[in-house]
Design a protein around this motif. Sequence first.
Motif, short mmCIF file in Angstrom:
data_model
loop_
_atom_site.label_atom_id
_atom_site.label_comp_id
_atom_site.label_asym_id
_atom_site.label_seq_id
_atom_site.Cartn_x
_atom_site.Cartn_y
_atom_site.Cartn_z
N THR A 39 -1.82 8.00 10.30
CA THR A 39 -0.87 7.77 11.54
C THR A 39 -0.26 6.47 11.62
O THR A 39 0.45 6.01 12.59
N GLU A 40 -0.52 5.64 10.60
CA GLU A 40 -0.22 4.18 10.50
C GLU A 40 1.45 4.49 10.27
O GLU A 40 2.03 5.39 9.39
N ALA A 41 2.19 3.67 11.20
CA ALA A 41 3.74 3.54 10.77
C ALA A 41 4.08 3.03 9.14
O ALA A 41 3.40 2.00 9.09
N PRO A 42 5.05 3.55 8.66
CA PRO A 42 5.45 3.00 7.39
C PRO A 42 6.17 1.55 7.42
O PRO A 42 6.64 1.42 8.40
N TRP A 51 1.73 3.32 -3.42
CA TRP A 51 2.63 2.73 -2.59
C TRP A 51 2.09 2.80 -1.14
O TRP A 51 2.17 1.70 -0.50
N PHE A 52 2.18 4.04 -0.65
CA PHE A 52 1.60 4.21 0.76
C PHE A 52 0.33 3.72 1.10
O PHE A 52 0.14 3.26 2.18
N SER A 53 -0.58 3.60 0.20
CA SER A 53 -1.89 3.02 0.42
C SER A 53 -1.74 1.46 0.66
O SER A 53 -2.61 0.86 1.26
N LEU A 54 -0.68 0.76 -0.37
CA LEU A 54 -0.57 -0.59 0.04
C LEU A 54 0.22 -1.01 1.24
O LEU A 54 0.18 -2.27 1.53
N MET A 56 0.99 -10.21 0.54
CA MET A 56 2.09 -10.13 -0.13
C MET A 56 2.38 -10.65 -1.33
O MET A 56 3.18 -10.04 -2.31
N LYS A 57 1.79 -11.78 -1.71
CA LYS A 57 1.74 -12.21 -3.22
C LYS A 57 1.38 -11.18 -4.30
O LYS A 57 1.99 -10.96 -5.15
N GLN A 58 0.31 -10.39 -4.00
CA GLN A 58 0.09 -9.45 -4.83
C GLN A 58 1.08 -8.47 -5.04
O GLN A 58 1.26 -7.92 -6.22
N LEU A 59 1.73 -7.98 -3.91
CA LEU A 59 2.78 -6.90 -3.92
C LEU A 59 4.11 -7.56 -4.55
O LEU A 59 4.69 -6.93 -5.39
N ILE A 60 4.45 -9.01 -4.52
CA ILE A 60 5.50 -9.47 -5.27
C ILE A 60 5.23 -9.33 -6.68
O ILE A 60 6.05 -9.14 -7.71
N LYS A 61 4.05 -9.89 -7.12
CA LYS A 61 3.45 -9.85 -8.49
C LYS A 61 3.54 -8.20 -9.09
O LYS A 61 3.94 -8.23 -10.29
N ARG A 62 3.31 -7.43 -8.32
CA ARG A 62 3.18 -5.99 -8.91
C ARG A 62 4.81 -5.64 -9.12
O ARG A 62 5.14 -5.06 -10.12
#
Length: 388
Positions: free
Chosen positions: A385-388, A216-219, A1-7
């Motif tokens: 098939t992973e839920a978003p 976005w979807f891959s993360l 989550m830290k990497q996503l917030i940094k992004r």
Amino acid sequence: MKQLIKRELIALWHDPWQLALVSYIPLVGIFGLWWLFSAGLPRQLPVAIVDQDQSQISRMLVRQLQANSVISPIHYQDINQAKDSMERAKTYALVVLPFQLNRDLLTGHQPTIDIRYNSQYLLVGKLLSSQIQLSLADGLRHKALLKQLAAGVPMAQAEVNLNLVKTQVSALYNANSNYVVFLLPPILLALGQLLAMLVFANSLNRELRLNTLQEWFSLGTRRVLWAKILVYTPLIVLQGRLILTLLYQYLGLPLAGTFGQLLLAQIVMLLAVWLLVLTIFFLLQDPARVISFCTALFAPAFPFMGITFPTQEMPQLAQWWRVLMPSSHYIDTHVGVVSYGQGFAVFAQQVTSYAGFLVLIPVIVLLARRVKQANMSQAGGQPSTEAP
């Protein structure tokens, strides 16, 4: 989550428009609106006066109007010119003192003083209507008193005859009828909601503009969305805290409750805004259309709050539209905390009015899955098939 917030923070830093929306644009809007309403109460509003009598009493009534700080009389010789000045917004009201006004008063007749105001300017028209009637009534009361005294009526009895019923109007939560207390908080709230919508919609639209939906979807769709919420919610709440500080600490407006409830209510309102923006984003998938649709939805926030117009008198379609507006739910809490000092139990009950926005969560999930599958198909990959 830290990497996503940094992004998300890096993307914010490299987007000048987004950075402006969370920094100086709210400050300019807040202080600009405060400056507009800083006078507190309108003064010297132009009013057209047509004196067809040109008598001593008509001139006295004009002086009564001029003595009122709200009214600035402008004399016209012709009633058509006075009407034209109202149509051109040069004046906001019209007073016609009829011919033979003085004679009719002396002979016991009831002359008609024509008072007109432009109701398109709702608050200005209402203010002028009351102030004009008060000023004219004071002048005519003095004339009537002299007439009774000349007829031999004792002073005490004459005063009783002129004041059979006395009224006193006391504003409970706005003793000075200050427009800052009345109008500024809901206007700033409407502006804040609109800015919050733009900030979140721009963050989502950036993924479309830069073609980073695949990333976005891959993360992980949910994790990226939570990162956006964790970045922008504190920034918008900070803007809300600045508004509350300006209104109730710097300007010293009356506050019966506490900041805590207002801040919690703002957070709940923002979450509802985020859900609406997400629904529109996944439904339209076009930056220009998303911004246009969101702006059309949120722009009428101020009249839907019920501050200047009773919402129960609106058409049914407008009342349904009002329910979709998060600010319409928040304003009940704001008024309750500011004016009544309501407790937390009432606040918790008011929060339940946002329950309808929870219906948007499964809708967002379904729309996000559809967008993800379409994006994967265009990329030549297999939909996950992973839920978003």
